[in-house]
Design a protein around this motif. Sequence first.
Motif, short mmCIF file in Angstrom:
data_model
loop_
_atom_site.label_atom_id
_atom_site.label_comp_id
_atom_site.label_asym_id
_atom_site.label_seq_id
_atom_site.Cartn_x
_atom_site.Cartn_y
_atom_site.Cartn_z
N ARG A 22 1.91 -12.49 1.20
CA ARG A 22 1.89 -12.49 2.67
C ARG A 22 2.71 -13.67 3.18
NH1 ARG A 22 -3.87 -13.09 4.76
NH2 ARG A 22 -3.49 -15.32 4.43
N HIS A 67 3.36 -10.56 7.67
CA HIS A 67 3.78 -9.36 6.94
C HIS A 67 3.18 -9.43 5.55
CE1 HIS A 67 6.10 -5.77 6.21
NE2 HIS A 67 6.65 -6.30 5.12
N GLU A 68 2.48 -8.36 5.14
CA GLU A 68 1.80 -8.30 3.86
C GLU A 68 2.42 -7.24 2.95
OE1 GLU A 68 -2.74 -9.58 5.28
OE2 GLU A 68 -2.31 -7.53 4.59
N TRP A 69 2.50 -7.59 1.68
CA TRP A 69 2.89 -6.63 0.65
C TRP A 69 1.69 -6.47 -0.29
CZ3 TRP A 69 5.93 -10.41 2.61
CH2 TRP A 69 7.19 -10.06 3.11
N GLN A 118 2.81 -1.84 2.81
CA GLN A 118 3.30 -2.94 3.61
C GLN A 118 2.68 -2.88 5.01
OE1 GLN A 118 7.46 -3.91 3.46
NE2 GLN A 118 7.76 -2.82 1.52
N THR A 119 2.21 -4.02 5.47
CA THR A 119 1.49 -4.09 6.74
C THR A 119 2.00 -5.25 7.59
OG1 THR A 119 -0.53 -3.21 5.71
CG2 THR A 119 -0.79 -4.35 7.80
N TRP A 120 2.23 -4.95 8.87
CA TRP A 120 2.52 -5.99 9.86
C TRP A 120 1.24 -6.33 10.60
CZ3 TRP A 120 6.86 -8.79 10.42
CH2 TRP A 120 8.03 -8.31 9.86
N SER A 130 -3.00 -4.56 13.42
CA SER A 130 -2.26 -4.35 12.18
C SER A 130 -1.67 -2.95 12.17
CB SER A 130 -3.15 -4.56 10.95
OG SER A 130 -4.15 -3.57 10.87
#
Length: 226
Positions: free
Chosen positions: A110, A138-140, A147-149, A172
Amino acid sequence: MPLASVSAGAWLQQEGQGFSATSLTLRRDLAALKGLSEGQRLPAEIGFYGEFGLHPRWTLGADLNVSRGSSAHALLFLRHPLPRLGQANTAVELALGANQSSGVWAPMQRITLSYGRGFDIALKGRPLSGWIALDLGHEWRSKGRQQTWKLDATLGLNRPGKLAPLLQVETSRTAGAPLSFSITPSLRLPLAKRFGKSAPELVIGLQHKRAETRALGIKLAIWHRF
């Protein structure tokens, strides 16, 4: 830095000092509460957030979260300041760890950009101070397959030794899924006035969350500065 913030975001911890927040959230499906469907209690969510000032320009922390029977993550992060924007602080944070989904653990990363500003104003002749914070992340998850914002906002007031209001809005968006959000108005209650500004605090909030379903919940947390 504000006297209390659930996650310091744009602010770094002073060297040798730290902050922790341990939380429990209990939710129930909103349709069930309205009598429109059979009762459904959603999994309890347990979280721990802690950070410690390693150096005037480096803060080390841990972010742990478990939603029983659903998902979990465990992250270590480092935060470093960015140039100030006027009177506002900015920072970048890199987190590495793992997430669990359907019983399988996989690498997770992240990156977060944070903006925060304290304020002092007068309301009807009375001084009022607090802070506002914005965090864009931003997460992987699961080796980058998910993938999440995320965009979170926090507004809090400082009232040392007294009840203090807090408002958190978390949003999210994961690729291929609709936008999810939660709104949590809370009150912070000092637990031991004799400790002054470092007194542990109990945070009690009512949460409205929309993800796979809409739900209402109660969030309880203990904040501690050390």
